[in-house]
Design a protein around this motif. Structure first.
Motif, mmCIF file in Angstrom:
data_model
loop_
_atom_site.group_PDB
_atom_site.id
_atom_site.type_symbol
_atom_site.label_atom_id
_atom_site.label_comp_id
_atom_site.label_asym_id
_atom_site.label_seq_id
_atom_site.Cartn_x
_atom_site.Cartn_y
_atom_site.Cartn_z
ATOM 1 N N LEU A 105 0.713 -1.261 0.028
ATOM 2 C CA LEU A 105 -0.045 0.203 -0.351
ATOM 3 C C LEU A 105 0.818 1.446 -0.053
ATOM 4 O O LEU A 105 0.739 1.846 -0.729
ATOM 5 C CB LEU A 105 -0.746 0.122 1.174
ATOM 6 C CG LEU A 105 -2.079 -1.213 0.983
ATOM 7 C CD1 LEU A 105 -2.612 -0.415 2.621
ATOM 8 C CD2 LEU A 105 -3.094 -0.236 -0.481
ATOM 9 N N GLU A 154 -1.445 3.869 -6.921
ATOM 10 C CA GLU A 154 -2.991 3.264 -7.671
ATOM 11 C C GLU A 154 -3.579 4.414 -6.600
ATOM 12 O O GLU A 154 -3.448 4.295 -5.822
ATOM 13 C CB GLU A 154 -3.027 2.427 -7.055
ATOM 14 C CG GLU A 154 -4.778 2.241 -7.021
ATOM 15 C CD GLU A 154 -5.547 0.453 -6.852
ATOM 16 O OE1 GLU A 154 -6.718 0.240 -7.086
ATOM 17 O OE2 GLU A 154 -4.396 -0.605 -6.931
ATOM 18 N N TRP A 161 -6.815 6.986 -5.001
ATOM 19 C CA TRP A 161 -7.379 5.764 -3.593
ATOM 20 C C TRP A 161 -9.271 6.654 -4.834
ATOM 21 O O TRP A 161 -9.472 7.492 -5.377
ATOM 22 C CB TRP A 161 -7.540 6.417 -2.721
ATOM 23 C CG TRP A 161 -7.278 6.205 -2.024
ATOM 24 C CD1 TRP A 161 -5.567 5.777 -2.368
ATOM 25 C CD2 TRP A 161 -7.200 5.066 -0.420
ATOM 26 N NE1 TRP A 161 -4.845 4.866 -1.243
ATOM 27 C CE2 TRP A 161 -6.092 4.383 -0.221
ATOM 28 C CE3 TRP A 161 -8.396 4.730 0.589
ATOM 29 C CZ2 TRP A 161 -5.664 3.710 1.061
ATOM 30 C CZ3 TRP A 161 -8.310 3.937 1.868
ATOM 31 C CH2 TRP A 161 -7.015 3.788 1.449
ATOM 32 N N ARG A 162 -10.568 5.523 -4.810
ATOM 33 C CA ARG A 162 -11.683 5.568 -5.199
ATOM 34 C C ARG A 162 -12.845 6.239 -3.789
ATOM 35 O O ARG A 162 -12.000 6.521 -3.261
ATOM 36 C CB ARG A 162 -12.291 4.852 -6.387
ATOM 37 C CG ARG A 162 -11.234 3.579 -7.153
ATOM 38 C CD ARG A 162 -11.842 3.724 -7.852
ATOM 39 N NE ARG A 162 -10.759 2.601 -8.310
ATOM 40 C CZ ARG A 162 -11.840 1.555 -10.238
ATOM 41 N NH1 ARG A 162 -12.588 0.840 -9.593
ATOM 42 N NH2 ARG A 162 -11.005 0.831 -10.684
ATOM 43 N N ASP A 212 -11.164 9.399 -2.246
ATOM 44 C CA ASP A 212 -10.135 9.112 -0.799
ATOM 45 C C ASP A 212 -10.518 8.082 -0.114
ATOM 46 O O ASP A 212 -10.080 8.472 0.941
ATOM 47 C CB ASP A 212 -9.708 10.482 -0.855
ATOM 48 C CG ASP A 212 -8.064 10.075 -0.162
ATOM 49 O OD1 ASP A 212 -7.779 9.416 -1.391
ATOM 50 O OD2 ASP A 212 -7.314 10.805 0.172
ATOM 51 N N THR A 213 -11.132 7.077 -0.427
ATOM 52 C CA THR A 213 -11.899 5.844 1.284
ATOM 53 C C THR A 213 -12.123 4.650 0.467
ATOM 54 O O THR A 213 -11.969 3.793 1.802
ATOM 55 C CB THR A 213 -13.725 6.578 1.658
ATOM 56 O OG1 THR A 213 -14.343 6.387 0.790
ATOM 57 C CG2 THR A 213 -13.544 8.244 1.521
ATOM 58 N N TRP A 214 -11.939 4.562 -0.501
ATOM 59 C CA TRP A 214 -10.828 2.929 -0.530
ATOM 60 C C TRP A 214 -10.145 3.076 -1.969
ATOM 61 O O TRP A 214 -10.069 2.948 -2.655
ATOM 62 C CB TRP A 214 -12.856 2.871 -1.873
ATOM 63 C CG TRP A 214 -12.859 1.285 -1.773
ATOM 64 C CD1 TRP A 214 -12.042 -0.023 -1.766
ATOM 65 C CD2 TRP A 214 -13.057 0.809 -3.892
ATOM 66 N NE1 TRP A 214 -12.548 -1.121 -2.764
ATOM 67 C CE2 TRP A 214 -12.980 -0.920 -3.938
ATOM 68 C CE3 TRP A 214 -14.142 1.305 -4.509
ATOM 69 C CZ2 TRP A 214 -13.430 -1.964 -4.193
ATOM 70 C CZ3 TRP A 214 -14.645 0.193 -5.653
ATOM 71 C CH2 TRP A 214 -14.342 -0.888 -5.378
ATOM 72 N N PHE A 215 -9.341 1.614 -1.484
ATOM 73 C CA PHE A 215 -7.960 1.486 -2.231
ATOM 74 C C PHE A 215 -8.732 0.048 -2.752
ATOM 75 O O PHE A 215 -8.859 -0.565 -2.143
ATOM 76 C CB PHE A 215 -6.295 0.877 -1.359
ATOM 77 C CG PHE A 215 -5.536 0.967 -2.128
ATOM 78 C CD1 PHE A 215 -4.741 1.174 -2.880
ATOM 79 C CD2 PHE A 215 -5.356 -0.452 -2.212
ATOM 80 C CE1 PHE A 215 -3.372 1.241 -3.488
ATOM 81 C CE2 PHE A 215 -4.528 -0.689 -3.007
ATOM 82 C CZ PHE A 215 -3.495 -0.111 -3.749
ATOM 83 N N SER A 231 -8.907 -4.884 -0.855
ATOM 84 C CA SER A 231 -9.546 -3.874 -0.410
ATOM 85 C C SER A 231 -9.260 -3.025 0.650
ATOM 86 O O SER A 231 -9.618 -3.765 1.786
ATOM 87 C CB SER A 231 -10.834 -4.626 -0.624
ATOM 88 O OG SER A 231 -11.931 -3.718 -0.212
ATOM 89 N N ARG A 258 -11.078 3.626 4.274
ATOM 90 C CA ARG A 258 -10.764 4.049 4.987
ATOM 91 C C ARG A 258 -12.554 4.797 5.993
ATOM 92 O O ARG A 258 -13.620 4.894 5.419
ATOM 93 C CB ARG A 258 -10.075 5.396 5.511
ATOM 94 C CG ARG A 258 -9.662 6.003 4.161
ATOM 95 C CD ARG A 258 -8.247 5.839 4.012
ATOM 96 N NE ARG A 258 -8.012 6.609 2.719
ATOM 97 C CZ ARG A 258 -6.565 7.385 2.172
ATOM 98 N NH1 ARG A 258 -6.119 7.147 2.930
ATOM 99 N NH2 ARG A 258 -6.860 8.124 1.056
ATOM 100 N N TYR A 289 -16.454 6.201 3.776
ATOM 101 C CA TYR A 289 -16.657 5.594 2.696
ATOM 102 C C TYR A 289 -18.414 5.009 2.725
ATOM 103 O O TYR A 289 -18.584 4.780 4.006
ATOM 104 C CB TYR A 289 -16.204 4.437 2.651
ATOM 105 C CG TYR A 289 -16.913 3.171 1.449
ATOM 106 C CD1 TYR A 289 -16.394 3.785 0.194
ATOM 107 C CD2 TYR A 289 -17.570 2.852 1.902
ATOM 108 C CE1 TYR A 289 -17.280 2.563 -0.596
ATOM 109 C CE2 TYR A 289 -18.279 1.555 1.062
ATOM 110 C CZ TYR A 289 -17.839 2.015 -0.200
ATOM 111 O OH TYR A 289 -17.998 1.228 -1.094
ATOM 112 N N SER A 316 -17.463 10.487 -5.925
ATOM 113 C CA SER A 316 -16.508 10.975 -6.767
ATOM 114 C C SER A 316 -16.943 11.194 -8.160
ATOM 115 O O SER A 316 -17.245 10.513 -9.090
ATOM 116 C CB SER A 316 -15.339 9.613 -6.949
ATOM 117 O OG SER A 316 -15.960 8.831 -7.344
#
Length: 244
Positions: free
Chosen positions: A27, A32, A34-35, A38-41, A78, A81, A84, A88
């Protein structure tokens, strides 16, 4: 069968403990984006596990999971944070509302084209999620609709049956899928499945599932709630749709 199973064992815990520092390093090194605000990798193929599933010399717990060993892809990491999901630019307002209100419910393996028409592009044998760090139960847990795999299997098989079996990967199953998903929402019990390191959640490949929003009082360590997912692919769509 309800479409999911929870398993717990010290060997699962040992694998998760070995995988966590490797995942954190991956990480930290990843570029990559975050989607979801900015709450989901998403982290597809982000964990550099060996093809047998082992990490840092710690064997993948095939036996205690009740699975036959087979080559594995690098696991998805997955990571969710606080906050979420957030809107976006790459999601329409309707898509964001579906993510927020319906947990972005989906069946893995169905890929949409630019016109939002779905086909079975990535058939897989099973789905397993292995939490790598301890987070609260309301930290965006996995969500499933119990028994949804039976509805999905029947509906998609009916849509594919009129076509030659060797061309099922080319068939547009969007309408059948959307209709079946609606039926699952109406008739299947939605349940949240939080888990901790040492546990694993095994899903039937056709189970409708998603991710719940981050709870108002949810907690997780940095960099967020981490779950490693494996979905080994099958050679044929026919196996994906016809196996029990």
């Amino acid at each position: 069968m309800v479409g999911w199973q929870r398993l717990s064992h010290p060997r699962i815990a040992a694998w998760a403990a070995a995988a966590l520092p490797v995942a954190e390093a991956a990480l930290a090194a990843s570029r990559e984006p975050w989607r979801c605000g900015d709450t989901w990798f998403v982290g597809v193929d982000a964990l550099p596990n060996d093809p047998d599933g082992s990490v840092n010399g710690t064997a993948f717990p095939w036996e205690v999971l009740g699975l036959a060993p087979e080559p594995l892809h690098p696991a998805q990491l997955s990571v969710i944070r606080p906050g979420y999901p957030q809107p976006s630019p790459d999601e329409s307002p309707a898509a964001f509302a579906f993510r927020r209100d319906r947990d972005a419910a989906h069946v893995d393996g169905l890929i949409a084209d630019s016109a939002k028409r779905r086909r079975i592009v990535e058939p897989h044998g099973w789905i397993i999620g292995l939490p790598l760090n301890a987070s609260s139960a309301d930290a965006a847990p996995l969500v499933v609709w119990e028994g949804s795999h039976r509805i999905m299997q029947a509906a998609l098989h009916a849509a594919l049956a009129p076509h030659p079996r060797d061309r099922w990967a080319e068939v547009d199953i969007t309408d059948a899928y959307v209709s079946a998903r609606k039926r699952c929402f109406e008739t299947c019990r939605r349940i949240e499945l939080p888990a901790v390191p040492g546990e694993a959640t095994l899903l039937h490949r056709l189970t409708l599932h998603g991710v719940a929003p981050w709870g108002a009082k949810a907690t997780a360590p940095e960099p967020g709630r981490i779950i490693a997912y494996f979905r080994p692919q099958l050679a044929r769509v026919a196996d994906w749709i016809e196996r029990p």
